[in-house]
Structures are given as C-alpha cells and as structure tokens.
Design a protein around this motif. Structure first.
Motif, PDB file in Angstrom:
ATOM      1  N   HIS A  24      -7.719   6.369   0.877  1.00 55.94           N
ATOM      2  CA  HIS A  24      -8.797   5.664   1.731  1.00 55.94           C
ATOM      3  C   HIS A  24      -8.944   4.276   1.209  1.00 55.94           C
ATOM      4  N   ALA A  25      -8.841   4.261  -0.437  1.00 57.63           N
ATOM      5  CA  ALA A  25      -9.087   3.053  -1.004  1.00 57.63           C
ATOM      6  C   ALA A  25      -7.986   2.085  -0.610  1.00 57.63           C
ATOM      7  N   LEU A  26      -6.695   2.489  -0.397  1.00 55.71           N
ATOM      8  CA  LEU A  26      -5.640   1.681  -0.126  1.00 55.71           C
ATOM      9  C   LEU A  26      -5.747   1.226   1.465  1.00 55.71           C
ATOM     10  N   ALA A  27      -6.314   2.201   2.306  1.00 57.68           N
ATOM     11  CA  ALA A  27      -6.286   1.893   3.729  1.00 57.68           C
ATOM     12  C   ALA A  27      -7.129   0.930   3.762  1.00 57.68           C
ATOM     13  N   TRP A  28      -8.675   0.624   3.018  1.00 56.49           N
ATOM     14  CA  TRP A  28      -9.432  -0.070   3.342  1.00 56.49           C
ATOM     15  C   TRP A  28      -9.122  -1.643   2.487  1.00 56.49           C
ATOM     16  N   ARG A  29      -8.155  -1.400   1.579  1.00 59.91           N
ATOM     17  CA  ARG A  29      -7.848  -2.845   1.074  1.00 59.91           C
ATOM     18  C   ARG A  29      -6.706  -3.352   2.208  1.00 59.91           C
ATOM     19  N   ASN A  30      -6.079  -2.612   2.701  1.00 62.03           N
ATOM     20  CA  ASN A  30      -4.700  -3.214   3.699  1.00 62.03           C
ATOM     21  C   ASN A  30      -5.167  -3.450   5.157  1.00 62.03           C
ATOM     22  N   ALA A  32      -7.012  -4.838   6.932  1.00 63.17           N
ATOM     23  CA  ALA A  32      -6.982  -6.367   7.611  1.00 63.17           C
ATOM     24  C   ALA A  32      -5.850  -7.225   7.436  1.00 63.17           C
ATOM     25  N   ALA A  33      -5.356  -7.052   6.125  1.00 64.89           N
ATOM     26  CA  ALA A  33      -3.823  -7.537   6.100  1.00 64.89           C
ATOM     27  C   ALA A  33      -3.035  -7.079   7.198  1.00 64.89           C
ATOM     28  N   THR A  34      -2.838  -5.888   7.409  1.00 69.04           N
ATOM     29  CA  THR A  34      -2.043  -5.449   8.518  1.00 69.04           C
ATOM     30  C   THR A  34      -2.406  -5.585   9.945  1.00 69.04           C
ATOM     31  N   PRO A  40     -12.973  -5.518   4.896  1.00 67.80           N
ATOM     32  CA  PRO A  40     -14.208  -4.752   4.672  1.00 67.80           C
ATOM     33  C   PRO A  40     -14.536  -5.172   3.178  1.00 67.80           C
ATOM     34  N   ARG A  41     -15.747  -5.167   3.006  1.00 65.69           N
ATOM     35  CA  ARG A  41     -16.247  -5.387   1.428  1.00 65.69           C
ATOM     36  C   ARG A  41     -16.307  -4.094   0.602  1.00 65.69           C
ATOM     37  N   LEU A  42     -15.511  -3.677  -0.404  1.00 66.44           N
ATOM     38  CA  LEU A  42     -15.765  -2.730  -0.893  1.00 66.44           C
ATOM     39  C   LEU A  42     -16.881  -2.564  -2.038  1.00 66.44           C
ATOM     40  N   GLU A  43     -17.828  -1.859  -1.393  1.00 65.25           N
ATOM     41  CA  GLU A  43     -19.029  -2.134  -2.441  1.00 65.25           C
ATOM     42  C   GLU A  43     -19.225  -0.905  -3.200  1.00 65.25           C
ATOM     43  N   VAL A  44     -19.135   0.100  -2.973  1.00 64.87           N
ATOM     44  CA  VAL A  44     -19.576   1.123  -3.876  1.00 64.87           C
ATOM     45  C   VAL A  44     -18.615   2.423  -4.220  1.00 64.87           C
ATOM     46  N   LEU A  45     -18.210   2.751  -5.205  1.00 64.78           N
ATOM     47  CA  LEU A  45     -17.282   3.943  -5.603  1.00 64.78           C
ATOM     48  C   LEU A  45     -18.050   4.929  -6.145  1.00 64.78           C
ATOM     49  N   ALA A 310       5.504  -2.213  14.263  1.00 65.13           N
ATOM     50  CA  ALA A 310       5.851  -3.547  14.003  1.00 65.13           C
ATOM     51  C   ALA A 310       4.617  -4.299  13.196  1.00 65.13           C
ATOM     52  N   ALA A 311       3.323  -3.831  13.206  1.00 65.85           N
ATOM     53  CA  ALA A 311       2.403  -4.250  12.103  1.00 65.85           C
ATOM     54  C   ALA A 311       2.763  -4.275  10.843  1.00 65.85           C
ATOM     55  N   PHE A 312       3.498  -3.347  10.303  1.00 67.57           N
ATOM     56  CA  PHE A 312       3.951  -3.058   8.990  1.00 67.57           C
ATOM     57  C   PHE A 312       5.222  -3.759   8.798  1.00 67.57           C
TER      58      PHE A 312
END
Length: 370
Positions: A24-30, A32-34, A40-45, A310-312
C-alpha cells in the motif's frame, strides 16, 4: 481509458506495515507518478510498537507515526485509510474509519464472518459519498483485464465452464508454529479466506454470479506446535468445490495452503463455445488463447496494448509485476473517490465474494444455493 482523479491531494493513513502494508505504501507513493493527478499526502502510519511505527514512517515517507489506530482513523488531516492488519481487526477498523468520514481501502478477506461482512457492507451503503475498496489486486493484472474484455466482447463465445485453482505451500510444513491465522476468532476461514477468495474474485469477473456450490474442506495438520504445546488448527488447509453459475455454466474450484512446491499458483481456464482462455499468476505476463479452427493455443505476451500496461512501460515484453497491480488498485480507488465508476470490489461486491467462500466452508459435501 483515462480516469478522472481527485484534483487536490488526499491525506492517507496506513494501518499495518507487513507484506501488504508495504505494498500500500508503495502504491500511494507511485500512483500519481504513474497515472497523474495530485500526489497523496502520506500523513500517518500506524503500527506497534511505537518504535517500529516511527522507523517505518521514515522509510515509507509518512509525516507522522502512532501506535494508536483510532488516532490515525480520526486524524483530521486524513481523508482515506488503508487497513492491512490481521483479519480479526478488519470490521472494527473499517467501521470506525467510515464513521469518521473517511474512505477505506481494506485488504482481503473482508471479515471473519458473514455477519461481520454484512454489517460492514451496510455501514458503507449508509455513507454513499465515501468510497470503499477491497484489496483484490490480481484483478488489476493487464493480462487479466484483457481476458475479461475478451469474454465480454464474445471473442470466445459463450463461457460454458470454469476451472480454477489457487495453491501455495506456506503452511505445508507440519512444524510451522501455530498462530492467529489458524483460528476462527483471529483468522476466520483458512485457505478459503487467504487464497480462495482471490480466485473467486477473478472467477466472478469472468463468469458472472454463482448460483450453487458443493464443497468439501480438509485440515491437513490438526495441531501446530506452540510454546504452550500443540494447539488445534481450527480452519481449513484446503478446499474443493464444484459450482453452477447463474448463467447455467459449470465450474470447478480448488485451493490449498499446503500444496508442496506451489508458490502462487493462481491458475484458471475459461472454456467458451468459440475458444478457451488460460492464465497462471506464476507466469502473469502471459495469456494463452485458443480460438475455434486453430490447432492449439496462441501466447499473448503482456504489453502496452493491454489495459494499464503502458502507464508503466511503453515497450512490450518488459514484464509487469505484483506491486504494479496495487498501484492500479490505488488509481481505481482515487477515481471512485473523484466520483467515477466503481471498479471495486467495494464492500457490496466483497460481501458477495464472502457469501461464496462461506457457502463452501459450510457445504460439507451438500449443495448450497446462493
């Protein structure tokens, strides 16, 4: 197909940092780039102990860390909550997040029991402005998406039969220590809840609703070692079923967590009146197609002509991977939040999957009508 995404960044809370938490963390980070859109703002873990949460928040890129999941769910900077914790926590956390006005991304299985799943679906239905998503990431494979489109377009005619299996061997060793996964109160269903539900999600997408199941289950290792001595295994190690779909088509289903040598054998065939499709997740970049009049099967290699590839990467043959499926899932959740079509499974669709696997668990060799 381009999907509309939120125009402003959403705040994210992640509860749980294991295998799927990191996905999930990788998906949230990637995402918008993809696919574009606001990052997304990664607020709380959130995880326990606090020291673990602090270290992984820094590694994953979250602004803050906490050991209190309720604080994460109720944080005013959070818009969407990812829940990747053990099965027994799913209902309480998901309902709390919905009550706090958040969108929810929850890993499968949805719940321990049908009663829990129904309550969760009801809670989501009462909040139509809040999106829900269940983590059936194998639905996002470009090869699988292509297969669904082929079936819907009639390229293999009318589907008449489905044969599917999902086997792994992570529990094959009888000396594997006992854990919460082996209990009904902590893990719920066994192989059906951990593996079989994934196969069901793909089967329903390809074949439509299930009308009837007849199943048997088995516990291969009745006890597991623990520091207190042998402890009983309460849920199934394997399950076999035959099915009748609402369309009249037939199906067979098998799943096991004790199948020696199998790592991620999520494999299925769809037999149609004009052709056959074959897929195996261990070779997830290949879709095999037979059409009437051909001598055998044609290998279709994943490439940019298939959905979302193709997005990747713009080049065919440059393989797609497990974590990329999760990025597509995050995109689909964001699109639903933005008011686009729900490509789910949301909690309503997830309830239907739960009904099928719980019917299999209850069948004991007798037909169960859904």
């Amino acid at each position: 197909m381009t999907k509309i995404l939120p125009s402003s960044p959403l705040g994210v809370a992640l509860i749980g940092t294991g295998f799927m938490g990191k996905c999930h963390a990788l998906a949230w980070r990637n995402v918008a780039a993809t696919f574009g859109g606001a990052h997304p703002r990664l607020e709380v873990l959130c995880d326990l102990p606090d020291s673990k949460a602090q270290g992984l928040a820094q590694q994953f890129g979250f602004a803050r860390a906490t050991g209190d999941w309720r604080a994460a769910v109720n944080d005013p900077a959070v818009d969407v909550v990812s829940i990747t914790t053990p099965n027994g926590t799913h209902r309480e956390m998901a309902e709390a997040a919905l009550a706090a006005g958040k969108h929810v991304w929850l890993e499968k299985p949805m719940a321990l029991t049908l009663t829990d799943a129904q309550a969760m679906a009801d809670a989501a239905a009462a909040r139509p402005g809040q999106a829900t998503m269940l983590g059936y990431n194998y639905l996002r494979s470009p090869a699988f998406q292509a297969a669904v489109r082929m079936v819907q377009a009639g390229e293999i005619g009318t589907p008449r039969a489905f044969r599917g299996v999902y086997d792994e061997d992570y529990a094959a060793d009888p000396d594997l220590p006992w854990s919460w996964r082996h209990t009904l109160a902590g893990g719920g269903l066994g192989a059906l809840g951990d593996l079989g539900c994934h196969l069901i999600s793909q089967m329903v997408a390809l074949m439509g609703p299930v009308a009837e199941v007849t199943a048997i289950t088995d516990i291969a290792h009745a006890t597991r070692p623990s520091p207190e001595g042998p402890r009983a295994v309460e849920n199934e190690d394997s399950a076999l079923a035959i099915l009748r779909f609402a369309s009249g088509a037939q199906g067979s289903f098998a799943t096991s967590r004790v199948a020696r040598g199998r790592k991620c054998r999520l494999q299925w065939e769809v037999h149609g009146t004009l052709g056959t499709l074959v897929f195996d997740q261990e070779n997830m970049n290949e879709l095999w197609v037979h059409r009437a009049g051909e001598a055998g099967f044609t290998r279709h290699l994943t490439g940019p002509e298939q959905p979302d590839f193709a997005a990747f990467c713009p080049a065919p043959g440059h393989n797609f991977g497990f974590n990329e499926q999760k990025v597509i899932e995050a995109r689909d959740l964001l699109a639903a939040i933005a008011g686009g079509p729900v490509t789910g499974p949301d909690f309503a669709a997830g309830l239907q999957i739960e009904r099928i696997i719980h019917a299999m668990a209850a069948s004991d060799g007798r037909p169960v009508t859904l």
